[in-house]
Scaffold this motif. Sequence first.
Motif, PDB file in Angstrom:
ATOM      1  N   ARG A  15       0.834  -1.205   0.000  1.00 56.05           N
ATOM      2  CA  ARG A  15       0.000   0.000   0.000  1.00 56.05           C
ATOM      3  C   ARG A  15       0.869   1.256   0.000  1.00 56.05           C
ATOM      4  NH1 ARG A  15      -5.121  -1.300   3.967  1.00 56.05           N
ATOM      5  NH2 ARG A  15      -5.889  -3.043   2.721  1.00 56.05           N
ATOM      6  N   ASP A  16       1.978   1.197   0.726  1.00 56.39           N
ATOM      7  CA  ASP A  16       2.896   2.337   0.761  1.00 56.39           C
ATOM      8  C   ASP A  16       3.512   2.587  -0.612  1.00 56.39           C
ATOM      9  OD1 ASP A  16       2.450   2.807   3.450  1.00 56.39           O
ATOM     10  OD2 ASP A  16       4.115   1.527   4.092  1.00 56.39           O
ATOM     11  N   ASP A  17       3.832   1.510  -1.333  1.00 51.07           N
ATOM     12  CA  ASP A  17       4.381   1.654  -2.686  1.00 51.07           C
ATOM     13  C   ASP A  17       3.389   2.348  -3.605  1.00 51.07           C
ATOM     14  OD1 ASP A  17       6.754   0.384  -1.998  1.00 51.07           O
ATOM     15  OD2 ASP A  17       6.094  -1.582  -2.719  1.00 51.07           O
ATOM     16  N   ILE A  18       2.132   1.972  -3.495  1.00 52.42           N
ATOM     17  CA  ILE A  18       1.092   2.574  -4.336  1.00 52.42           C
ATOM     18  C   ILE A  18       0.905   4.044  -3.990  1.00 52.42           C
ATOM     19  CG2 ILE A  18      -1.368   2.506  -4.900  1.00 52.42           C
ATOM     20  CD1 ILE A  18      -1.155  -0.574  -4.610  1.00 52.42           C
ATOM     21  N   LYS A  19       0.930   4.374  -2.690  1.00 51.10           N
ATOM     22  CA  LYS A  19       0.818   5.780  -2.268  1.00 51.10           C
ATOM     23  C   LYS A  19       1.980   6.598  -2.816  1.00 51.10           C
ATOM     24  CE  LYS A  19      -1.758   5.327   2.035  1.00 51.10           C
ATOM     25  NZ  LYS A  19      -1.688   5.460   3.498  1.00 51.10           N
ATOM     26  N   THR A  20       3.183   6.027  -2.746  1.00 50.73           N
ATOM     27  CA  THR A  20       4.372   6.701  -3.256  1.00 50.73           C
ATOM     28  C   THR A  20       4.261   6.929  -4.754  1.00 50.73           C
ATOM     29  OG1 THR A  20       5.701   5.625  -1.546  1.00 50.73           O
ATOM     30  CG2 THR A  20       6.887   6.570  -3.393  1.00 50.73           C
ATOM     31  N   LEU A  21       3.793   5.919  -5.466  1.00 51.45           N
ATOM     32  CA  LEU A  21       3.642   6.011  -6.916  1.00 51.45           C
ATOM     33  C   LEU A  21       2.641   7.107  -7.292  1.00 51.45           C
ATOM     34  CD1 LEU A  21       4.789   4.577  -9.375  1.00 51.45           C
ATOM     35  CD2 LEU A  21       2.837   3.040  -9.303  1.00 51.45           C
ATOM     36  N   LYS A  22       1.533   7.179  -6.580  1.00 47.51           N
ATOM     37  CA  LYS A  22       0.528   8.213  -6.838  1.00 47.51           C
ATOM     38  C   LYS A  22       1.068   9.599  -6.534  1.00 47.51           C
ATOM     39  CE  LYS A  22      -3.633   5.439  -6.411  1.00 47.51           C
ATOM     40  NZ  LYS A  22      -4.898   5.234  -5.696  1.00 47.51           N
ATOM     41  N   ALA A  23       1.865   9.717  -5.467  1.00 50.43           N
ATOM     42  CA  ALA A  23       2.455  11.012  -5.105  1.00 50.43           C
ATOM     43  C   ALA A  23       3.430  11.467  -6.187  1.00 50.43           C
ATOM     44  CB  ALA A  23       3.167  10.907  -3.758  1.00 50.43           C
ATOM     45  N   HIS A  24       4.226  10.543  -6.700  1.00 52.53           N
ATOM     46  CA  HIS A  24       5.167  10.880  -7.771  1.00 52.53           C
ATOM     47  C   HIS A  24       4.423  11.248  -9.049  1.00 52.53           C
ATOM     48  CE1 HIS A  24       9.038  10.283  -5.952  1.00 52.53           C
ATOM     49  NE2 HIS A  24       8.687   9.095  -5.488  1.00 52.53           N
ATOM     50  N   SER A  25       3.300  10.602  -9.285  1.00 54.66           N
ATOM     51  CA  SER A  25       2.499  10.912 -10.463  1.00 54.66           C
ATOM     52  C   SER A  25       1.990  12.342 -10.387  1.00 54.66           C
ATOM     53  CB  SER A  25       1.316   9.942 -10.563  1.00 54.66           C
ATOM     54  OG  SER A  25       0.464  10.322 -11.609  1.00 54.66           O
ATOM     55  N   LYS A  36      14.683   4.438  -9.562  1.00 58.50           N
ATOM     56  CA  LYS A  36      15.836   4.325  -8.652  1.00 58.50           C
ATOM     57  C   LYS A  36      15.379   4.311  -7.198  1.00 58.50           C
ATOM     58  CE  LYS A  36      19.912   6.034 -10.939  1.00 58.50           C
ATOM     59  NZ  LYS A  36      20.924   7.080 -11.006  1.00 58.50           N
ATOM     60  N   GLU A  37      14.459   5.205  -6.879  1.00 58.37           N
ATOM     61  CA  GLU A  37      13.999   5.325  -5.494  1.00 58.37           C
ATOM     62  C   GLU A  37      13.263   4.064  -5.029  1.00 58.37           C
ATOM     63  OE1 GLU A  37      10.607   7.611  -2.982  1.00 58.37           O
ATOM     64  OE2 GLU A  37      11.641   8.810  -4.491  1.00 58.37           O
ATOM     65  N   MET A  38      12.400   3.527  -5.899  1.00 57.56           N
ATOM     66  CA  MET A  38      11.583   2.378  -5.509  1.00 57.56           C
ATOM     67  C   MET A  38      12.266   1.039  -5.800  1.00 57.56           C
ATOM     68  SD  MET A  38       7.786   3.663  -6.532  1.00 57.56           S
ATOM     69  CE  MET A  38       6.963   2.425  -5.540  1.00 57.56           C
ATOM     70  N   LYS A  39      13.423   1.084  -6.465  1.00 58.98           N
ATOM     71  CA  LYS A  39      14.191  -0.110  -6.814  1.00 58.98           C
ATOM     72  C   LYS A  39      13.350  -1.084  -7.649  1.00 58.98           C
ATOM     73  CE  LYS A  39      17.233   0.306  -2.893  1.00 58.98           C
ATOM     74  NZ  LYS A  39      17.667  -0.249  -1.623  1.00 58.98           N
ATOM     75  N   ARG A  40      12.712  -0.519  -8.687  1.00 61.82           N
ATOM     76  CA  ARG A  40      11.918  -1.305  -9.624  1.00 61.82           C
ATOM     77  C   ARG A  40      12.238  -0.835 -11.029  1.00 61.82           C
ATOM     78  NH1 ARG A  40       7.516  -4.100  -7.346  1.00 61.82           N
ATOM     79  NH2 ARG A  40       7.179  -3.631  -5.163  1.00 61.82           N
ATOM     80  N   THR A  41      11.926  -1.658 -12.008  1.00 64.20           N
ATOM     81  CA  THR A  41      12.205  -1.270 -13.387  1.00 64.20           C
ATOM     82  C   THR A  41      11.162  -0.260 -13.862  1.00 64.20           C
ATOM     83  OG1 THR A  41      10.861  -3.029 -14.339  1.00 64.20           O
ATOM     84  CG2 THR A  41      13.188  -3.534 -13.902  1.00 64.20           C
TER      85      THR A  41
END
Length: 60
Positions: A15-25, A36-41
Amino acid sequence: MARKAKKLALVRYSRDDIKTLKAHSKARTPLKNIAKEMKRTEGSLRQKAMNLGIGLGHQR
């Protein structure tokens, strides 16, 4: 001799990853920085964003 493909471990989005992704969006952060920040492709992040119905990247 043929090389074997390296198996990648599936890491689920929390859930935290999704919140972070939405904030970056919302902040229009460049995709390279998010990856780089989330360590994902970048591809993984784009797929998740598409499934969530949000845009990613600063140029959209």
